[in-house]
Design an enzyme around this catalytic site. Sequence first.
Site, PDB file in Angstrom:
ATOM      1  N   MET A  65       0.832  -1.205   0.000  1.00 21.81           N
ATOM      2  CA  MET A  65       0.000   0.000   0.000  1.00 21.81           C
ATOM      3  C   MET A  65       0.863   1.250   0.000  1.00 21.81           C
ATOM      4  O   MET A  65       0.647   2.152  -0.776  1.00 21.81           O
ATOM      5  CB  MET A  65      -0.936  -0.014   1.204  1.00 21.81           C
ATOM      6  CG  MET A  65      -1.914   1.128   1.238  1.00 21.81           C
ATOM      7  SD  MET A  65      -3.186   0.898   2.496  1.00 21.81           S
ATOM      8  CE  MET A  65      -2.210   0.830   3.987  1.00 21.81           C
ATOM      9  N   CYS A  66       1.877   1.302   0.903  1.00 19.62           N
ATOM     10  CA  CYS A  66       2.819   2.417   0.991  1.00 19.62           C
ATOM     11  C   CYS A  66       2.148   3.696   1.493  1.00 19.62           C
ATOM     12  O   CYS A  66       0.951   3.900   1.307  1.00 19.62           O
ATOM     13  CB  CYS A  66       3.518   2.703  -0.335  1.00 19.62           C
ATOM     14  SG  CYS A  66       4.319   1.304  -1.087  1.00 19.62           S
ATOM     15  N   GLU A  67       2.929   4.560   2.124  1.00 18.85           N
ATOM     16  CA  GLU A  67       2.439   5.865   2.553  1.00 18.85           C
ATOM     17  C   GLU A  67       3.509   6.910   2.315  1.00 18.85           C
ATOM     18  O   GLU A  67       4.709   6.613   2.298  1.00 18.85           O
ATOM     19  CB  GLU A  67       2.015   5.838   4.025  1.00 18.85           C
ATOM     20  CG  GLU A  67       0.794   4.971   4.273  1.00 18.85           C
ATOM     21  CD  GLU A  67       0.098   5.267   5.594  1.00 18.85           C
ATOM     22  OE1 GLU A  67       0.126   6.431   6.042  1.00 18.85           O
ATOM     23  OE2 GLU A  67      -0.473   4.319   6.163  1.00 18.85           O
ATOM     24  N   ASN A  89       3.443  -1.059   6.746  1.00 17.61           N
ATOM     25  CA  ASN A  89       4.217  -0.997   5.501  1.00 17.61           C
ATOM     26  C   ASN A  89       5.656  -1.401   5.832  1.00 17.61           C
ATOM     27  O   ASN A  89       6.554  -0.551   5.932  1.00 17.61           O
ATOM     28  CB  ASN A  89       4.161   0.422   4.929  1.00 17.61           C
ATOM     29  CG  ASN A  89       2.745   0.872   4.636  1.00 17.61           C
ATOM     30  OD1 ASN A  89       2.181   0.590   3.591  1.00 17.61           O
ATOM     31  ND2 ASN A  89       2.142   1.588   5.586  1.00 17.61           N
ATOM     32  N   ASN A 129      -5.976   5.439  -1.538  1.00 20.65           N
ATOM     33  CA  ASN A 129      -5.121   5.553  -0.355  1.00 20.65           C
ATOM     34  C   ASN A 129      -5.181   6.908   0.338  1.00 20.65           C
ATOM     35  O   ASN A 129      -4.745   7.042   1.469  1.00 20.65           O
ATOM     36  CB  ASN A 129      -3.666   5.237  -0.706  1.00 20.65           C
ATOM     37  CG  ASN A 129      -2.993   4.424   0.376  1.00 20.65           C
ATOM     38  OD1 ASN A 129      -3.643   3.884   1.258  1.00 20.65           O
ATOM     39  ND2 ASN A 129      -1.679   4.344   0.306  1.00 20.65           N
TER      40      ASN A 129
END
Length: 348
Positions: free
Chosen positions: A1-3, A29, A188
Amino acid sequence: MCELLGMSFNQPVRPNISFKGFQRRGKRNPDGWGIAFYPDNAAQIFKEPLKATESALANFIKDYSEIKSKLFIAHVRRGSSCGLCYKNTHPFSRELNGKEYIFAHNGTLKNFEKLPSGRFHKIGCTDSEHAFCYILSCIEEKSITHWNDERFEWLGEKLKKINELGTFNCIFSDGEYLFCYHDKTEYNGLWFVHRKAPYGKIQLLDEDFEINLAEEKDPTQKGFVIATKPLTNEKWEKFNPCELIVFKNGEIVFPNYRKYEKSSHISLYQKELNILKILRQNPHRMSLKEICQNLSLPKEEIIETIRSLKCKELIKQDSRDKVKWDNDDATYYTNPSKRKEIDELIGK
């Protein structure tokens, strides 16, 4: 997903508050983390292909007081098809026209190889790094060495083109501007918050931790923090789908409708100067009530300013007072050891 995390301020700041909250997102993550900033015209990047919450380096960066910059980009990674290794860890960097660009992305792009990357080539195997190379090749092909509204519009269209291949949120910088783009499907999320004086207490959302920004921030500092999801209980604002927002020196410079009006209220810094002036001009200590009357401001505003001046040790409460510091009868005077500095501040 990553942020993603981005910061743009008018003065060099430490990333410790925002990075502390962001580091916690590494739990969800776990496949890498990185942070990039500009100590000068060159970028400095720290990154590792491991969980941010378990990194001794990430803890060091969070606590190291010498790391300061007007611009920061950070990323925590949840890998998809590409392997867990340094070369696939964000942010990425490349030189173009004597400037070092840094880039981070979350989302997934399909058939991204069809995007021509010109002379720029990826080192790892991520769609993110290839998209970065494509963006730089487009900037080079258009011979952009400085930015204006027309070129920001053009860049927004290029980012939309990439977005057609999948989900795409990205943050990147050339050391001067911070470019932030939000996915067309709002994948997201992407949010921003405006930080400026007067500062108060905030709460980190991912842990039971409260911070008094008035004790951490110089009142002249102002800017924006951008994140995939809000990090604190402040009033965060959402990006629109397909929206490119460009920041510079703690201000929104594009799009025009996003520009923030300058506050009509007296800034905390100006209130500090006003209090220092009247205290220096008065041969005796002054009560809180007298200060309020002199400045014709509400007591709550004066209290906030007194607190800030006390934290900076520019003023002192008289030790003979038998009341608390925020009582009407509490009396104050300028710190004798700081009077030379105060006189320079107020132009005496």
